[in-house]
Design a protein around this motif. Structure first.
Motif, PDB file in Angstrom:
ATOM      1  N   ILE A 108       0.847  -1.190   0.000  1.00 51.05           N
ATOM      2  CA  ILE A 108       0.000   0.000   0.000  1.00 51.05           C
ATOM      3  C   ILE A 108       0.887   1.245   0.000  1.00 51.05           C
ATOM      4  O   ILE A 108       0.602   2.232  -0.667  1.00 51.05           O
ATOM      5  CB  ILE A 108      -0.961  -0.016   1.209  1.00 51.05           C
ATOM      6  N   LEU A 109       1.999   1.168   0.721  1.00 47.83           N
ATOM      7  CA  LEU A 109       2.931   2.298   0.717  1.00 47.83           C
ATOM      8  C   LEU A 109       3.788   2.283  -0.548  1.00 47.83           C
ATOM      9  O   LEU A 109       3.767   3.211  -1.346  1.00 47.83           O
ATOM     10  CB  LEU A 109       3.826   2.243   1.962  1.00 47.83           C
ATOM     11  N   PHE A 142      -7.090   0.363  -2.842  1.00 48.80           N
ATOM     12  CA  PHE A 142      -6.622   0.524  -4.221  1.00 48.80           C
ATOM     13  C   PHE A 142      -7.663   1.209  -5.090  1.00 48.80           C
ATOM     14  O   PHE A 142      -7.332   1.974  -5.983  1.00 48.80           O
ATOM     15  CB  PHE A 142      -6.287  -0.855  -4.825  1.00 48.80           C
ATOM     16  N   ARG A 143      -8.942   0.903  -4.845  1.00 51.70           N
ATOM     17  CA  ARG A 143      -9.982   1.426  -5.721  1.00 51.70           C
ATOM     18  C   ARG A 143     -10.554   2.745  -5.251  1.00 51.70           C
ATOM     19  O   ARG A 143     -11.357   3.348  -5.941  1.00 51.70           O
ATOM     20  CB  ARG A 143     -11.133   0.417  -5.811  1.00 51.70           C
ATOM     21  N   SER A 144     -10.176   3.193  -4.047  1.00 48.25           N
ATOM     22  CA  SER A 144     -10.802   4.387  -3.479  1.00 48.25           C
ATOM     23  C   SER A 144     -10.131   5.640  -4.040  1.00 48.25           C
ATOM     24  O   SER A 144      -9.050   5.584  -4.615  1.00 48.25           O
ATOM     25  CB  SER A 144     -10.631   4.369  -1.958  1.00 48.25           C
ATOM     26  N   PRO A 145     -10.789   6.786  -3.858  1.00 52.51           N
ATOM     27  CA  PRO A 145     -10.141   8.049  -4.228  1.00 52.51           C
ATOM     28  C   PRO A 145      -8.792   8.211  -3.512  1.00 52.51           C
ATOM     29  O   PRO A 145      -7.845   8.728  -4.088  1.00 52.51           O
ATOM     30  CB  PRO A 145     -11.139   9.100  -3.745  1.00 52.51           C
ATOM     31  N   LEU A 153       1.589  10.254   4.755  1.00 52.06           N
ATOM     32  CA  LEU A 153       1.683   9.812   6.149  1.00 52.06           C
ATOM     33  C   LEU A 153       0.574   8.806   6.460  1.00 52.06           C
ATOM     34  O   LEU A 153       0.803   7.803   7.137  1.00 52.06           O
ATOM     35  CB  LEU A 153       1.612  11.023   7.086  1.00 52.06           C
ATOM     36  N   THR A 154      -0.622   9.059   5.946  1.00 50.97           N
ATOM     37  CA  THR A 154      -1.728   8.117   6.161  1.00 50.97           C
ATOM     38  C   THR A 154      -1.367   6.745   5.590  1.00 50.97           C
ATOM     39  O   THR A 154      -1.559   5.717   6.247  1.00 50.97           O
ATOM     40  CB  THR A 154      -3.014   8.638   5.492  1.00 50.97           C
ATOM     41  N   ALA A 155      -0.822   6.739   4.358  1.00 51.14           N
ATOM     42  CA  ALA A 155      -0.440   5.468   3.746  1.00 51.14           C
ATOM     43  C   ALA A 155       0.640   4.774   4.570  1.00 51.14           C
ATOM     44  O   ALA A 155       0.615   3.548   4.768  1.00 51.14           O
ATOM     45  CB  ALA A 155       0.064   5.705   2.322  1.00 51.14           C
ATOM     46  N   PHE A 156       1.576   5.560   5.075  1.00 54.16           N
ATOM     47  CA  PHE A 156       2.674   5.001   5.871  1.00 54.16           C
ATOM     48  C   PHE A 156       2.128   4.359   7.151  1.00 54.16           C
ATOM     49  O   PHE A 156       2.511   3.245   7.520  1.00 54.16           O
ATOM     50  CB  PHE A 156       3.664   6.120   6.215  1.00 54.16           C
ATOM     51  N   VAL A 157       1.193   5.061   7.806  1.00 50.62           N
ATOM     52  CA  VAL A 157       0.622   4.539   9.055  1.00 50.62           C
ATOM     53  C   VAL A 157      -0.181   3.259   8.767  1.00 50.62           C
ATOM     54  O   VAL A 157      -0.073   2.268   9.493  1.00 50.62           O
ATOM     55  CB  VAL A 157      -0.241   5.604   9.748  1.00 50.62           C
ATOM     56  N   ILE A 158      -0.958   3.272   7.681  1.00 46.94           N
ATOM     57  CA  ILE A 158      -1.740   2.074   7.348  1.00 46.94           C
ATOM     58  C   ILE A 158      -0.811   0.884   7.124  1.00 46.94           C
ATOM     59  O   ILE A 158      -1.028  -0.211   7.663  1.00 46.94           O
ATOM     60  CB  ILE A 158      -2.611   2.322   6.095  1.00 46.94           C
TER      61      ILE A 158
END
Lengths: 255, 421
Positions: free
Chosen positions: B53-54, B198-201, B228-233
């Motif tokens: 995801i990151l 992956f499919r979301s905005p 940062l959100t992607a990193f945390v996820i």
């Protein structure tokens, strides 16, 4: 025209680089609905002026206001959210995304602001955003390319895409940095045609350009920079006959 | 390239769930049908899905994700020690703690991009690793590793009168096939969340950041909070994987945080196909398979396999192949990795897509390191001009009439004269 409200107000801006005077007391007002061209020979300070306005370059003196809000020192996304769309000399698009996704991204930021993560919904081309994007692309002649990867477009079509991405954000001010540089004549004419549509729709446009064909096809007013100073400002027909402008461009011996 | 539909995603998820459920049967013929190995497949699969995801979406290559795996493991064991042997509080504690750590590390590291970002994350992970061995020994129990002891409080277990020492989920003990199916179910959920992202905005925003960060800024996006959100996820995914590792073997050691573990997840993702949904899981399977199966081979087994060869030749063959199995399994992995990166820069998934395309159209134009997309068939690529993106002049433009080749070209005097006359 001169009674319309001022969109961009450049107030007595100067900029020095290590003692070198790049801009000297530049004053310039862009009024709503006008197309304003900034021209000048190499090293006149056009790019510096642009960067002082929206490129995050701090002026040494003076300030730049967009409809009363100071722009100096702001980051690109803040300036965009205030209503300035920028088109680059080399088209800057999302080369890995499809054409329609590019435009949807532009609409999304206009609607959602600088940061609003949406995890649950789908980035769907059947949504309102997708339909708006599709219609805008159709209108400007990219209807056949909706699902193509944007990086594979021709240069002229990339420029066209960048212009669609700007216009869907309904900007208060559209800034174009040499939009036809390095383009084939046919692409240049296509770009002029699109910009004329924007102009007719009442958009406020600032265009920095070398190509006199483009400038005189579009501009309502022209500002001429040379050596970091405004040497002339006015209607196209006044600029054409201005001896100072001819001199700045051609050098004394040729006058 | 047409967008994917909800239905296609649902089918993908169902097929994925079916494959996880049938994993023991599918993988039995290649000698991988036993719970210990399959556990590793699914747990490291979660790790890689989160990492993707990151890395897959934003292109930011973190070299320190093992720190979150390790913190997840420690948090889970502490939850076993203090609260209960139940998996739920352990998973919660791991995900929350690793998410918080990711918030701190990401906040600092994301001030830089490219190689500097990678180095910063690596430095943070090595710091965590060294601290686990030194100042944090009271929490991590240093080299011995953290484990559940007889006199641990386990308040919830004590209140409910449970005395077992095996981690469990609502009474299901995390051992053998039960352990695999619990972890497998969590992998399927994690995979479903990954599809949604992956499919979301939000996912599209991350892709756009990878594609052109400058354009993002001038389009009005503040990119750093998205990153940062992607990193945390992805840190939370790693923490989840760490807690499951602790659940299958309730002993947490600092070696899980070492840089080799961070490197491994990078290899898994690239080998499978970064930016694709299934790639990381496939890459994980392949690497864990090599690690377990190839490393178990020894000279004797090779001798038996090649017993049909004459003695002299066999010795040579066994000696040569011996370098690539047992202790030397990493050599095989290295060669495989080189092969994939050179010939299939999009990983295994690119290979699968190429096969799919071969079937449909006889002529395949390769883009080399093209953007890796997770949808089969990229029509635009077939229509690419032969040069890299610089399209030929449009048809209606007659040759020789292109102008203003160089930017900043001064105005021709003739043009200006025409203008001024």
């Amino acid at each position: 025209m001169s009674t319309s409200p001022i969109v961009l107000h450049i107030d007595n801006v100067s900029k020095t680089f290590a003692g070198l005077l790049a801009l000297s007391n530049v004053n310039l007002d862009i009024r709503e609905g006008e197309t304003h061209a900034i021209i000048g020979p190499n090293g006149a300070g056009k790019s510096t002026l642009l960067n002082v306005c929206i490129g995050g370059l701090e002026p040494s003196r003076g300030k730049v206001l967009l409809a009363g809000t100071e722009l100096t020192g702001r980051r690109p996304h803040e300036i965009n959210q205030l209503g300035v769309a920028r088109v680059f000399q080399t088209p800057e698009i999302f080369g890995d995304l499809t054409v329609i996704e590019n435009v949807m991204m532009a609409i999304l930021s206009h609607r959602d602001g600088a940061f609003r993560p949406r995890f649950v919904t789908r980035f769907d081309q059947q949504s309102d955003i997708g339909r708006t994007a599709g219609a805008a692309l159709e209108k400007l002649g990219l209807g056949d390319h909706l699902h193509h990867i944007a990086g594979a477009l021709s240069r002229g079509d990339k420029r066209r895409l960048e212009l669609v991405m700007s216009v869907v954000q309904e900007p208060k001010l559209l800034l174009l940095d040499e939009p036809t540089a390095g383009m084939a004549r046919a692409d240049t004419n296509a770009t002029i045609e699109i910009l004329r549509q924007f102009k007719d729709a009442g958009m406020t446009i600032v265009i920095i350009e070398h190509d006199m064909h483009v400038v005189f096809s579009l501009a309502d007013r022209i500002t001429v920079l040379a050596g970091g100073r405004v040497i002339a400002q006015g209607l196209p027909e006044d600029i054409k006959g201005n001896p100072k402008v001819v001199e700045a461009y051609l050098g004394e011996e040729q006058v | 390239m047409k967008p994917t539909t909800k239905l296609a995603d649902l089918i993908l998820l169902l097929c994925f769930a079916a494959a996880v459920a049938a994993g023991p049967v599918i993988l039995a013929p290649i000698g991988a049908g036993y719970p210990d190995l399959l556990d590793k497949f699914v747990i490291y699969g979660i790790f890689a899905v989160g990492f993707n995801i990151l890395f897959g979406l934003t292109g930011y290559l973190s070299f320190g994700h093992a720190a979150f795996l390790g913190v997840g493991s420690y948090a889970a064991v502490w939850s076993f020690k203090l609260i209960s042997m139940d998996l739920l509080p352990a998973v919660l504690a791991s995900v929350v703690l690793s998410g918080l750590l990711a918030l701190v590390i990401g906040f600092v590291s994301l001030r830089r991009s490219g190689i500097y970002f990678s180095i910063l994350t690596l430095a943070f992970a090595q710091m965590c690793y060294n601290m686990a061995y030194s100042v944090l020994t009271p929490i991590t129990n240093g080299e011995t590793g953290l484990r559940v002891l007889r006199d641990d409080p386990r308040v919830l277990d004590a209140a409910l009168g449970r005395t077992g020492f095996t981690p469990s989920l609502a009474g299901l003990e995390m051992t053998g096939w039960t352990g695999y199916y619990v972890s497998g179910a969590i992998l399927v959920i994690a995979f479903a969340i990954s599809i949604a992202i992956f499919r979301s905005p939000f996912g599209m925003t991350l892709r756009a950041i990878k594609s052109n960060q400058k354009r993002m800024g001038y389009t009005g996006y503040n990119t750093r909070p998205f990153l940062l959100t992607a990193f945390v996820i992805s840190g939370m995914y790693a923490g989840l994987a760490g807690s499951l590792l602790a659940a299958t073997d309730p002993l947490a050691g600092a070696e899980r945080m070492q840089w080799t573990a961070s490197g491994e997840v990078v290899l898994m993702t690239i080998l499978g196909g970064a930016g694709t949904l299934l790639g990381p899981v496939l890459g994980t399977g392949l690497i864990k398979y090599f690690e377990n199966i190839f490393s178990a081979y020894n000279a004797h087994q090779l001798d038996v396999t090649f017993s049909f060869l004459p003695d002299g030749v066999r010795e040579w063959v066994v000696h040569g192949l011996g370098l690539f199995v047992g202790e030397g399994w990493a050599l095989t992995l290295g060669l495989l990795f080189m092969g994939v990166v050179i010939f299939l820069p999009g990983g295994i998934m690119e290979g699968i897509m190429r096969l799919g395309r071969l079937k449909r159209t006889p002529i395949v134009k390769s883009l080399g390191d093209s953007p890796q997309r997770d949808v089969i068939g990229e029509r635009a690529i077939d229509e690419m001009p032969p040069e890299d993106g610089s399209a030929p002049a449009r048809k209606e433009a007659p040759k020789g009439e292109t102008h203003a080749g160089e930017p900043q070209k001064p105005v021709k005097s003739s043009e200006m004269k025409a203008a001024t006359s």
